[in-house]
Design a protein around this motif. Sequence first.
Motif, PDB file in Angstrom:
ATOM      1  N   ALA A  15     -11.248 -41.262 -20.314  1.00  0.00           N
ATOM      2  CA  ALA A  15     -10.670 -39.956 -20.673  1.00  0.00           C
ATOM      3  C   ALA A  15      -9.890 -39.394 -19.487  1.00  0.00           C
ATOM      4  O   ALA A  15      -8.750 -38.938 -19.633  1.00  0.00           O
ATOM      5  CB  ALA A  15     -11.770 -38.995 -21.109  1.00  0.00           C
ATOM      6  N   LYS A  16     -10.503 -39.476 -18.322  1.00  0.00           N
ATOM      7  CA  LYS A  16      -9.860 -38.942 -17.119  1.00  0.00           C
ATOM      8  C   LYS A  16      -8.543 -39.688 -16.834  1.00  0.00           C
ATOM      9  O   LYS A  16      -7.498 -39.082 -16.580  1.00  0.00           O
ATOM     10  CB  LYS A  16     -10.826 -39.119 -15.937  1.00  0.00           C
ATOM     11  N   ALA A  49      -1.857 -31.466 -14.198  1.00  0.00           N
ATOM     12  CA  ALA A  49      -2.865 -30.400 -14.294  1.00  0.00           C
ATOM     13  C   ALA A  49      -2.257 -29.113 -14.854  1.00  0.00           C
ATOM     14  O   ALA A  49      -2.883 -28.427 -15.668  1.00  0.00           O
ATOM     15  CB  ALA A  49      -3.493 -30.156 -12.933  1.00  0.00           C
ATOM     16  N   CYS A  50      -1.016 -28.790 -14.473  1.00  0.00           N
ATOM     17  CA  CYS A  50      -0.432 -27.507 -14.897  1.00  0.00           C
ATOM     18  C   CYS A  50      -0.006 -27.512 -16.370  1.00  0.00           C
ATOM     19  O   CYS A  50       0.311 -26.462 -16.925  1.00  0.00           O
ATOM     20  CB  CYS A  50       0.727 -27.112 -13.987  1.00  0.00           C
ATOM     21  N   GLU A  51      -0.030 -28.669 -17.012  1.00  0.00           N
ATOM     22  CA  GLU A  51       0.304 -28.730 -18.451  1.00  0.00           C
ATOM     23  C   GLU A  51      -0.923 -28.528 -19.336  1.00  0.00           C
ATOM     24  O   GLU A  51      -0.810 -28.501 -20.558  1.00  0.00           O
ATOM     25  CB  GLU A  51       0.929 -30.091 -18.791  1.00  0.00           C
ATOM     26  N   VAL A 106      -5.887 -28.175 -25.829  1.00  0.00           N
ATOM     27  CA  VAL A 106      -5.567 -27.457 -24.589  1.00  0.00           C
ATOM     28  C   VAL A 106      -4.290 -27.988 -23.925  1.00  0.00           C
ATOM     29  O   VAL A 106      -3.823 -27.438 -22.933  1.00  0.00           O
ATOM     30  CB  VAL A 106      -6.756 -27.452 -23.594  1.00  0.00           C
ATOM     31  N   ALA A 107      -3.723 -29.071 -24.500  1.00  0.00           N
ATOM     32  CA  ALA A 107      -2.413 -29.572 -24.080  1.00  0.00           C
ATOM     33  C   ALA A 107      -1.877 -30.408 -25.227  1.00  0.00           C
ATOM     34  O   ALA A 107      -2.654 -31.059 -25.943  1.00  0.00           O
ATOM     35  CB  ALA A 107      -2.521 -30.426 -22.825  1.00  0.00           C
ATOM     36  N   GLN A 108      -0.558 -30.383 -25.403  1.00  0.00           N
ATOM     37  CA  GLN A 108       0.011 -31.148 -26.526  1.00  0.00           C
ATOM     38  C   GLN A 108       1.503 -31.356 -26.309  1.00  0.00           C
ATOM     39  O   GLN A 108       2.201 -30.445 -25.917  1.00  0.00           O
ATOM     40  CB  GLN A 108      -0.202 -30.377 -27.827  1.00  0.00           C
TER      41      GLN A 108
END
Length: 140
Positions: free
Chosen positions: A125-126, A135-137, A35-37
């Motif tokens: 993890a958080k 957050a927007c990435e 979901v992000a990379q």
Amino acid sequence: MALERTLSIIKPDATRRSITGKIIARLEEGGLRVVAQKRIRLTREQAEGFYAVHRERPFFGELVEFMSSGPVVVQVLEGENAIARNREIMGATNPKEAAPGTIRADFAESIGENCVHGSDGPETAKEEIAYFFSACEIVG
Ligand code: DAT
Ligand code: MG
């Protein structure tokens, strides 16, 4: 079971050997969604900060040196039980002890250069996700 997110890093030994695609396939086939990379190169300071929990360990210098030695691919993975699931797909820290069919058993060459990182619990993890991503990435 709750939908979770975990931080994954494909380490410099794997990017150097051009096996990032093979590793991502294992993660996706194992039920985790990317979901992000992003592909980045860690500075020494970033690697020291990321692994600060290990700073007293004898291998810390080597670890920081290695993690800043080339590009890495940092990812947020999402899925049911994603933290434990990712660690299952990765295999044990020492590739010699990793179960057959895991990423580390199949691709890693040593305990120090073991292809992948995965968060070890909900709190880390958080923190680790926030270390690399805003957050927007993250697009679920
Ligand atoms: P993991 O990456 O499986 O969570 P860890 O958190 O104990 O393992 O250690 C972080 C990294 O440090 C690990 O992926 C590789 C390196 N490392 C751990 N133990 C080591 C050792 N005995 N010798 C050399 N490097 C080691
Ligand atoms: Mg760890």
